[in-house]
Design an enzyme around this catalytic site. Structure first.
Site, mmCIF file in Angstrom:
data_model
loop_
_atom_site.group_PDB
_atom_site.id
_atom_site.type_symbol
_atom_site.label_atom_id
_atom_site.label_comp_id
_atom_site.label_asym_id
_atom_site.label_seq_id
_atom_site.Cartn_x
_atom_site.Cartn_y
_atom_site.Cartn_z
ATOM 1 N N ASP A 79 0.857 -1.183 0.000
ATOM 2 C CA ASP A 79 0.000 0.000 0.000
ATOM 3 C C ASP A 79 0.894 1.234 0.000
ATOM 4 O O ASP A 79 2.106 1.127 0.174
ATOM 5 C CB ASP A 79 -1.003 -0.014 1.164
ATOM 6 C CG ASP A 79 -0.359 0.070 2.548
ATOM 7 O OD1 ASP A 79 0.848 -0.200 2.654
ATOM 8 O OD2 ASP A 79 -1.079 0.386 3.504
ATOM 9 N N TYR B 174 3.037 4.719 0.675
ATOM 10 C CA TYR B 174 3.753 5.278 1.821
ATOM 11 C C TYR B 174 2.779 6.155 2.611
ATOM 12 O O TYR B 174 1.933 6.841 2.038
ATOM 13 C CB TYR B 174 4.938 6.114 1.358
ATOM 14 C CG TYR B 174 6.013 5.331 0.630
ATOM 15 C CD1 TYR B 174 6.703 4.302 1.252
ATOM 16 C CD2 TYR B 174 6.351 5.639 -0.687
ATOM 17 C CE1 TYR B 174 7.705 3.593 0.586
ATOM 18 C CE2 TYR B 174 7.341 4.941 -1.356
ATOM 19 C CZ TYR B 174 8.014 3.915 -0.722
ATOM 20 O OH TYR B 174 8.990 3.222 -1.384
ATOM 21 N N PHE C 288 6.496 1.826 -4.482
ATOM 22 C CA PHE C 288 7.917 2.029 -4.152
ATOM 23 C C PHE C 288 8.439 3.410 -4.535
ATOM 24 O O PHE C 288 9.547 3.778 -4.153
ATOM 25 C CB PHE C 288 8.811 0.942 -4.782
ATOM 26 C CG PHE C 288 8.526 -0.444 -4.272
ATOM 27 C CD1 PHE C 288 8.887 -0.811 -2.978
ATOM 28 C CD2 PHE C 288 7.876 -1.389 -5.064
ATOM 29 C CE1 PHE C 288 8.610 -2.087 -2.490
ATOM 30 C CE2 PHE C 288 7.597 -2.663 -4.586
ATOM 31 C CZ PHE C 288 7.968 -3.021 -3.300
ATOM 32 N N HIS D 110 10.720 -9.673 0.024
ATOM 33 C CA HIS D 110 10.436 -8.240 -0.121
ATOM 34 C C HIS D 110 11.720 -7.435 0.100
ATOM 35 O O HIS D 110 12.588 -7.840 0.889
ATOM 36 C CB HIS D 110 9.366 -7.840 0.910
ATOM 37 C CG HIS D 110 8.768 -6.508 0.670
ATOM 38 N ND1 HIS D 110 9.335 -5.329 1.123
ATOM 39 C CD2 HIS D 110 7.638 -6.148 0.023
ATOM 40 C CE1 HIS D 110 8.578 -4.309 0.764
ATOM 41 N NE2 HIS D 110 7.535 -4.770 0.094
#
Length: 220
Positions: free
Chosen positions: A64, A66, A77, A186
């Site tokens: 989701d 920032y 990202f 991740h």
């Protein structure tokens, strides 16, 4: 409230009229009126606004947005230009440098990737300030799974990049006999050393594209 290109709107318009999305819209209208929500409404669909459906070469799936000020702008990202790089993005840039031997630009604004055919899609497209996962299970997951299903229908091969357990929920929607799926841990500092560092996904992506006569992605 939303801003989306005609290209994507024509593919998604039926989805926008479904009850779950109407409920999601009502929820978001209330959230934006009472709390600080990221990204701004006009930026929610930026991952698609900067990468047309017909141009998709690579799909990178995030979690989701920032949840701190001036960061999220609708691409997973990615942060707005001038913002410090978040830890996961720092690790992505480290892996690119290790894998390809190139130094990434200092800016964390990844629209430069999106316009080359990289869809930077979060699973959930909005978040309340300071509260990660606050918009989880409100309907976004249904919507983004539909988008992945749409991409899966493309006749040409697409490279799906799944980093971490949350991204792997999309695995059942992807035809691995037609598309290339790259998986690893991740890039978060909590898990990057468990298989993200050294995954060499960026060279694998470009080698695949070149082998099919397509232009590689400039990951700088």
């Amino acid at each position: 409230m939303f801003k989306i290109t005609k290209n994507w709107y024509n593919l998604l318009k039926d989805e926008f009229n479904k009850p779950y999305f109407k409920n999601l819209q009502s929820f978001l209208k209330d959230e934006y009126s009472h709390y600080i929500i990221y990204p701004k409404p006009e930026n929610i669909f930026n991952s698609m606004n900067y990468c047309k459906y017909d141009d998709i070469k690579v799909v990178i799936i995030g979690q989701d947005p920032y949840h701190q000020p001036n960061q999220a702008h609708g691409l997973c990202f990615s942060v707005q230009d001038g913002q410090p790089l978040p830890p996961s993005l720092k690790n992505i840039f480290k892996e690119i440098e290790s894998d390809l031997g190139i130094k990434c630009k200092s800016s964390g604004d990844l629209r430069r990737w999106a316009v080359q055919g990289v869809l930077l899609l979060n699973t959930v497209l909005t978040v309340r300030q300071g509260q990660p996962n606050s918009h989880k299970d409100k309907g976004w997951e249904i919507f983004t799974k539909f988008i992945i299903s749409l991409i899966n229908k493309k006749s040409e091969q697409v490279i799906f990049v799944l980093w971490g357990a949350n991204a792997r929920i999309f695995l059942p929607l992807i035809d691995s006999s037609k598309h290339l799926i790259l998986q690893s841990a991740h890039p978060s500092p909590l898990s990057a050393y468990n298989g993200f560092f050294g995954c060499k996904h960026f060279s694998q992506i470009n080698n695949n594209l070149v082998s099919r006569g397509l232009k590689p992605i400039n990951w700088e």
